[in-house]
Design a protein around this motif. Structure first.
Motif, mmCIF file in Angstrom:
data_model
loop_
_atom_site.group_PDB
_atom_site.id
_atom_site.type_symbol
_atom_site.label_atom_id
_atom_site.label_comp_id
_atom_site.label_asym_id
_atom_site.label_seq_id
_atom_site.Cartn_x
_atom_site.Cartn_y
_atom_site.Cartn_z
ATOM 1 N N ILE A 121 0.005 3.629 9.325
ATOM 2 C CA ILE A 121 0.712 3.159 8.131
ATOM 3 C C ILE A 121 1.890 4.100 7.872
ATOM 4 O O ILE A 121 1.726 5.316 7.747
ATOM 5 N N SER A 122 3.076 3.532 7.799
ATOM 6 C CA SER A 122 4.273 4.296 7.467
ATOM 7 C C SER A 122 4.440 4.291 5.950
ATOM 8 O O SER A 122 4.552 3.229 5.328
ATOM 9 N N VAL A 123 4.438 5.479 5.340
ATOM 10 C CA VAL A 123 4.434 5.592 3.878
ATOM 11 C C VAL A 123 5.848 5.803 3.343
ATOM 12 O O VAL A 123 6.589 6.655 3.833
ATOM 13 N N ARG A 124 6.195 5.021 2.350
ATOM 14 C CA ARG A 124 7.420 5.219 1.570
ATOM 15 C C ARG A 124 6.983 5.540 0.148
ATOM 16 O O ARG A 124 6.378 4.722 -0.522
ATOM 17 N N PHE A 125 7.254 6.758 -0.308
ATOM 18 C CA PHE A 125 6.779 7.236 -1.607
ATOM 19 C C PHE A 125 7.977 7.684 -2.432
ATOM 20 O O PHE A 125 8.664 8.634 -2.074
ATOM 21 N N GLU A 126 8.238 6.983 -3.535
ATOM 22 C CA GLU A 126 9.390 7.297 -4.378
ATOM 23 C C GLU A 126 8.933 7.634 -5.789
ATOM 24 O O GLU A 126 7.955 7.074 -6.298
ATOM 25 N N LEU A 127 9.674 8.541 -6.417
ATOM 26 C CA LEU A 127 9.343 9.024 -7.756
ATOM 27 C C LEU A 127 10.438 8.634 -8.735
ATOM 28 O O LEU A 127 11.625 8.729 -8.424
ATOM 29 N N GLY A 128 10.022 8.202 -9.919
ATOM 30 C CA GLY A 128 10.983 7.827 -10.945
ATOM 31 C C GLY A 128 11.503 6.419 -10.745
ATOM 32 O O GLY A 128 11.224 5.757 -9.754
ATOM 33 N N GLY A 129 12.278 5.949 -11.734
ATOM 34 C CA GLY A 129 12.906 4.644 -11.613
ATOM 35 C C GLY A 129 12.003 3.473 -11.924
ATOM 36 O O GLY A 129 12.346 2.329 -11.612
ATOM 37 N N LEU A 130 10.835 3.729 -12.548
ATOM 38 C CA LEU A 130 9.946 2.625 -12.915
ATOM 39 C C LEU A 130 10.543 1.853 -14.084
ATOM 40 O O LEU A 130 10.908 2.422 -15.110
#
Length: 305
Positions: A121-130
């Motif tokens: 599984i290739s993970v894309r993890f982003e913070l903020g911007g919800l």
């Protein structure tokens, strides 16, 4: 006529060497197979098959087109099978978004552990911007959004993966200089460090928890890590996630304040798309996250004990 059907009929004719053989293999009538090949020849503008009373043979163009069509059909079949099974396999790209403060704490460790445990599984993890609109994360291409509060929206599904303990605390130095509050009313006599998204604190246990207005704000920040620095330097009282100050509490640099009143836990909820079935990569992630936080919380409790 559907081009894929025409290609399938012609490739079957080329393999079987006859219209009747192709018809039996496809469970079509012989006349339908013949019409398919004729229509394909009309669209291409070339003869593909030499017909005689006893047999057929492919023209040069027919041989070339049969090889091409067979390759295309095989690729389509392979890709169809691959895509249709993506839902059932824990692989592909998993896109997760979370508030900034969550990602900078234990959640970052959990995501790294998940990526190691599931290398397919290739993970894309982003913070903020919800966005304030709960379902917007789906439009932005994310599979899962993590929220530290309960949400109700019929356009998404929610699973609680952990409970996040918070603690009201202060440094030994601060309490030695200013005294230790023993009631909620005495908080007004102390400097308070406040997260800018939380102008009031919620204190108490279970249904007895009540919002408490913070009157004497001496330091504010949108970062729990910044507040942790300020509280350990003795600036005042702070309401912080236990995962931020766990080591400081264990070492004695910080002490809980008003432990008899307590602080309610906050949920960590995973929000994901609607539907009767959940993609395997998402269900595996939710299971892993729940287990990881349960294990980490148990380890911290053992260390504290």
């Amino acid at each position: 006529m559907d081009r894929m059907s025409l290609m399938q009929s012609f490739v079957t004719v080329a393999r079987s060497g006859s219209f009747s053989g192709a018809a039996r293999a496809l469970n079509f009538s012989g006349s339908l197979v013949s019409r398919h090949v004729a229509e394909l020849e009309r669209q291409l503008g070339v003869r593909l098959v030499n017909r005689t009373a006893r047999s057929i043979s492919l023209t040069e163009a027919g041989i070339r087109y049969a090889e091409f069509a067979a390759r295309i059909l095989k690729e389509i079949e392979t890709e169809w099978a691959s895509i249709s099974h993506l839902h059932d396999r824990a692989e592909g790209t998993l896109s997760v978004i979370a508030p900034q403060w969550l990602g900078s704490l234990a959640l970052g460790d959990a995501m790294a552990a998940f990526a190691i445990a599931h290398p397919r599984i290739s993970v894309r993890f982003e913070l903020g911007g919800l966005s304030d609109r709960i379902h917007d994360f789906l439009d932005d291409g994310f599979d899962v959004a993590l929220h530290p509060r309960d949400l109700r929206d019929s356009s998404v599904r929610m699973k609680r993966v952990a409970a996040l303990p918070f603690v009201l605390c202060a440094s030994e130095d601060y309490l030695a200089r200013h005294g230790t509050p023993t009631t909620l009313d005495e908080l007004a006599d102390h400097g308070c460090l406040v997260h800018t998204d939380e102008p009031q604190w919620r204190l108490g246990r279970g249904r007895t928890a009540l919002p408490v207005r913070v009157r004497n704000v001496v330091y504010s920040s949108n970062s729990y890590l910044a507040l942790q620095k300020a509280v350990t330097h003795g600036r005042g009282l702070a309401l912080l996630p236990q995962m931020v100050v766990g080591d400081d509490l264990l070492s004695g640099d910080l002490r809980p304040v008003l432990p008899q009143i307590g602080v309610p836990e906050r949920p960590l909820n995973a929000i994901y798309g609607p539907g009767d079935t959940v993609p395997r990569k998402v269900s595996v992630f939710l299971e892993f996250l729940s287990a990881w936080f349960a294990e980490t919380t148990a380890e911290r409790c053992d260390a504290a004990g």
